[in-house]
Design an enzyme around this catalytic site. Sequence first.
Site, PDB file in Angstrom:
ATOM      1  N   ASN A  44       1.480   6.042 -10.880  1.00  0.00           N
ATOM      2  CA  ASN A  44       0.211   5.805 -11.560  1.00  0.00           C
ATOM      3  C   ASN A  44      -0.946   5.571 -10.595  1.00  0.00           C
ATOM      4  O   ASN A  44      -2.102   5.787 -10.942  1.00  0.00           O
ATOM      5  CB  ASN A  44       0.362   4.589 -12.489  1.00  0.00           C
ATOM      6  N   SER A  79      -3.935  13.967 -15.562  1.00  0.00           N
ATOM      7  CA  SER A  79      -5.205  13.804 -16.267  1.00  0.00           C
ATOM      8  C   SER A  79      -5.519  15.083 -17.011  1.00  0.00           C
ATOM      9  O   SER A  79      -5.080  16.179 -16.609  1.00  0.00           O
ATOM     10  CB  SER A  79      -6.337  13.492 -15.273  1.00  0.00           C
ATOM     11  N   TYR A 106     -10.750  15.587  -7.470  1.00  0.00           N
ATOM     12  CA  TYR A 106      -9.926  14.934  -8.502  1.00  0.00           C
ATOM     13  C   TYR A 106      -9.161  15.957  -9.334  1.00  0.00           C
ATOM     14  O   TYR A 106      -7.942  15.835  -9.524  1.00  0.00           O
ATOM     15  CB  TYR A 106     -10.824  14.087  -9.398  1.00  0.00           C
ATOM     16  N   LYS A 130      -5.046  16.370  -9.480  1.00  0.00           N
ATOM     17  CA  LYS A 130      -4.292  16.211 -10.731  1.00  0.00           C
ATOM     18  C   LYS A 130      -3.617  17.517 -11.144  1.00  0.00           C
ATOM     19  O   LYS A 130      -2.520  17.503 -11.718  1.00  0.00           O
ATOM     20  CB  LYS A 130      -5.213  15.701 -11.840  1.00  0.00           C
ATOM     21  N   ASN A 175       0.858  -1.183   0.000  1.00  0.00           N
ATOM     22  CA  ASN A 175       0.000   0.000   0.000  1.00  0.00           C
ATOM     23  C   ASN A 175       0.891   1.228   0.000  1.00  0.00           C
ATOM     24  O   ASN A 175       1.622   1.470   0.967  1.00  0.00           O
ATOM     25  CB  ASN A 175      -0.907  -0.020   1.236  1.00  0.00           C
TER      26      ASN A 175
END
Length: 253
Positions: free
Chosen positions: A92, A144, A157, A161, A64
């Site tokens: 990633n 992204s 999110y 990013k 983890n």
Amino acid sequence: MNQDLLGRVALITGAGAGIGRETARQMGERGAIVCVNDLKEELVAPVVDEIRARGGQAFAIVQNIASREGIREAIQRSFDLGGRRFDILVNNAAWVRYQSIPEIAPETVDRMLDVGFKSVIWSLQEAVAVMDPERGGAIVNVASVAALRSAANSVVYSGIKSGVLGITRAAAAELGARNIRVNAVCPSAVPTEGTQRNRNAERDANRVARTPLGRLGTVEDIAQSICFLASDHAGFVTAQALTVDGGITLTNI
């Protein structure tokens, strides 16, 4: 496929599925010693077995990476398994939930930050410690297009990013003197196990209609770009965010 990563030791986080899994496969075919990381043995083992079945070298890193200690252990094990070398890091791993602003919960923010943002910082710190100061290395962060053009229900999110792109630029500025290149890829939505819950036929058709290249991207498209940035073909490329989206982000057709 060429052997432009021959003998390089690469750690790919979140490599049990999707973009990470395909990146591990392609790096294995290109001659890298691939350290495949994910949370569970059942995710990692098939990827390792496939790379080895194709004649490549791969090791399982079941860890983890959502904590500083976890990422330290993953990178140290990759360094040890690779024969006292460490050359390539691909950040990633991600844990993603899309929520409207009133719905955002503290536990969601904490987990997304731990996996998708903090781990990038800790991995840079640990990777620098084991990369050869003369040979250097390559770090590729998976961001992204949401860092460039955001939609509703993606505050956390998109923020994370966007932060990954900031980390990429700042790290490239700092680590260039050590011959460590730091770049990012910005994929559009590609069909994977992780994106399935946010996709449907109507939405996909709309994306295709607005994409100049007339199709959705694939994990293969993104992995090829990651491999390019990790290789010597990109030897004078750093601090960049490579948008891999078929042209949809910067056009309006």
